[in-house]
Write an enzyme that holds these catalytic residues in place. Structure first.
Site, PDB file in Angstrom:
ATOM      1  N   GLU A 102       0.765  -1.194  -0.078  1.00 55.00           N
ATOM      2  CA  GLU A 102       0.071   0.130  -0.207  1.00 55.00           C
ATOM      3  C   GLU A 102       0.809   1.285   0.084  1.00 55.00           C
ATOM      4  OE1 GLU A 102      -3.236   0.054   2.881  1.00 55.00           O
ATOM      5  OE2 GLU A 102      -3.759  -2.008   2.211  1.00 55.00           O
ATOM      6  N   LYS A 119     -15.901  -1.215   3.809  1.00 53.01           N
ATOM      7  CA  LYS A 119     -15.075  -1.503   2.362  1.00 53.01           C
ATOM      8  C   LYS A 119     -16.283  -2.128   1.426  1.00 53.01           C
ATOM      9  CE  LYS A 119     -10.562  -3.472   4.095  1.00 53.01           C
ATOM     10  NZ  LYS A 119     -10.085  -4.677   4.907  1.00 53.01           N
TER      11      LYS A 119
HETATM   12  P1  PGA Z   1      -7.032  -5.897   2.821  1.00 52.49           P
HETATM   13  O1  PGA Z   1      -6.240  -5.002   3.988  1.00 52.49           O
HETATM   14  O2  PGA Z   1      -7.222  -5.190   1.692  1.00 52.49           O
HETATM   15  O3  PGA Z   1      -5.701  -6.732   2.255  1.00 52.49           O
HETATM   16  O4  PGA Z   1      -7.944  -6.762   3.436  1.00 52.49           O
HETATM   17  C1  PGA Z   1      -6.957  -3.661   4.477  1.00 52.49           C
HETATM   18  C2  PGA Z   1      -7.177  -3.976   5.704  1.00 52.49           C
HETATM   19  O5  PGA Z   1      -7.083  -4.838   6.459  1.00 52.49           O
HETATM   20  O6  PGA Z   1      -7.686  -2.989   6.413  1.00 52.49           O
HETATM   21 ZN    ZN Z   2      -7.878  -3.947   8.340  1.00 51.11          ZN
END
Ligand code: PGA
Ligand code: ZN
Length: 433
Positions: A207, A342
């Site tokens: 990231e 998300k």
């Molecule tokens: P991921 O990580 O998109 O790999 O799940 C982001 C998070 O855990 O917040």
């Molecule tokens: Zn997370």
């Protein structure tokens, strides 16, 4: 509404920031307006997430192809939504959910459904000649998010390094998004110098944060970032605070109910791990902890909330997976005080909006988040402003799939002008009760 009916849906396979295939959808309306959604993808995926449909054919992209998901759009979803009014997002999402027919979207794939859902929202906003946030949230959608920015990336995003996934910072004393962002950029650059001084090589994790090479412990990152904040000229905790995404489901031993730091060869009981996190909050300027306990360990989340829930923000990510029934269970049990949001954990724009609404209703804080696998799509910025969510977590300040989001927030702050609201560090007072 005339001209807003969906004329055409085009789906294709494109690629994300980890060189994995992903779904992209264009929706074209009768008036000629177009909207596009490009679906993100996680690495530390929660077990309660909606299904990301992958081909599984190991010969191509290690099984990560999305041709089945694209086929499902072309054969099932597109014919069903063509002709529908794009401004009726809930009806379109409901129809796709019904066509899938499973609780976890495992039939057609949450990636197939979400790509269509996002593209529909953008098409309707573009046809209305409105920024997406205003289309989604109306005339009082005007809260810029407090940025939560990764400085060091570990766990599943820097395999073989430290166990903790994200060491992040949050600007506390800024008066605007742009000012807050400038502060975290300063901290990123100062921490780069701290790494150099400590003789640590610099490379980036998934990231965009620094890859923690040669770390002896998980705690080391906390000390380095605290030093970075001070070196940048800010007061740790007052001006800039630390946030952690422990992503502890990744190192939880289900059979024994323990947490293992592989880097340090240390195993903790539930109580021992909670005590460790409490000691870090005493020692470092930490304002937020995400997934401090595993998605399978409700008791751990409850214990952590009893100890820290009035001092800092406690976010459930894998624990809640943007799912209202899981957030409800968390509220009833007394687990966490914030919810990571998300879109691809749940699979439609409508369900994401509902989850944010529910989160606010129960007095928890919504934190809109990207995934570790991202693209040039910036829908989540608009989602955060459109719902007045107040916080946005996008990874670091390096790599274009990250800056495309932060830069869009800068633009939207300018567009909102004096009508924009920036909650600053005061947002955390809402959970410190
Ligand atoms: P991921 O990580 O998109 O790999 O799940 C982001 C998070 O855990 O917040
Ligand atoms: Zn997370």
């Amino acid at each position: 509404m005339s001209g807003y009916n969906i004329k055409e849906v085009k789906a294709r396979q494109v690629f994300d920031s980890r060189a994995n295939p992903t779904v992209e959808v264009d929706v074209i309306l009768e008036c000629g307006a177009m909207g596009r959604g490009t679906v993100p993808s996680g690495a530390s995926t929660g077990i309660y997430e909606a299904l990301e449909l992958r081909d599984g054919d190991e010969k191509r992209f290690g099984g990560k192809g999305v041709s089945k998901a694209i086929g499902n759009i072309e054969r099932v979803l597109a014919p069903a939504i063509v002709g529908m009014d794009a401004t009726n997002q809930a009806a379109i999402d409901d129809k796709m959910i019904a066509l899938d027919g499973t609780p976890g979207k495992s039939n057609l794939g949450a990636n197939a459904i979400l790509g269509c859902s996002m593209a529909v929202a953008w098409a309707a906003a573009n046809a209305a000649k409105q920024p997406l946030f205003r289309y989604l949230g109306g005339c009082n959608a005007r809260t810029l998010p407090v940025p939560m920015v990764q400085i060091i990336g570990g766990g599943a995003h820097a395999v073989g390094s430290v166990d903790i996934q994200d060491y992040l910072v949050v600007p506390m004393s800024a008066g605007s998004f742009a000012e807050g962002y400038e502060m975290v950029v300063d901290v990123y650059n100062a921490t780069k110098k701290v790494f150099a001084k400590a003789g640590k090589p610099l490379s980036t994790a998934d990231e965009g944060g620094f890859w923690p090479t040669g770390f002896k412990s998980n705690e080391e990152g906390l000390a380095l970032i605290t030093e970075g904040i001070a070196l940048a000229g800010y007061k740790p905790g007052e001006d800039v605070a630390i946030a952690l995404d422990i992503a502890s489901s990744e190192f939880y031993q289900k059979d024994k109910g323990t947490y293992t730091f592989h880097l340090e060869d240390r195993e903790f009981t539930r109580e021992g791990f909670v005590d460790l996190l409490c000691s870090w909050v005493d020692k470092y300027p930490i304002i937020s902890i995400e997934d401090g306990a595993s998605e399978l360990d409700w008791e751990g989340s409850v214990l952590l909330t009893q100890k820290l829930g009035k001092r800092i923000q406690l976010i459930g990510d894998d624990l809640f997976t943007t799912s209202i029934p899981r957030v409800k269970e968390g509220v009833e049990r007394g687990a966490c005080n914030a919810v990571l949001i998300k879109m691809n954990q749940i699979g439609t724009i409508t369900e994401t909006l509902d989850a944010i609404e529910y989160t606010k209703t129960v007095g928890y804080l919504p934190v809109v988040s990207a995934r570790s696998g991202e693209t040039e799509d910036c829908s989540i910025v608009h989602l955060s402003i459109g719902t007045n969510a107040g916080q946005l977590k996008v990874g670091s300040v390096a790599r274009s799939e990250r800056t495309v989001k932060w830069n869009e927030a800068i633009r939207m702050e300018q567009l909102l002008g004096a009508q924009g609201i920036y909650p600053s560090g005061a947002i955390f007072d809402r959970v410190k009760r």
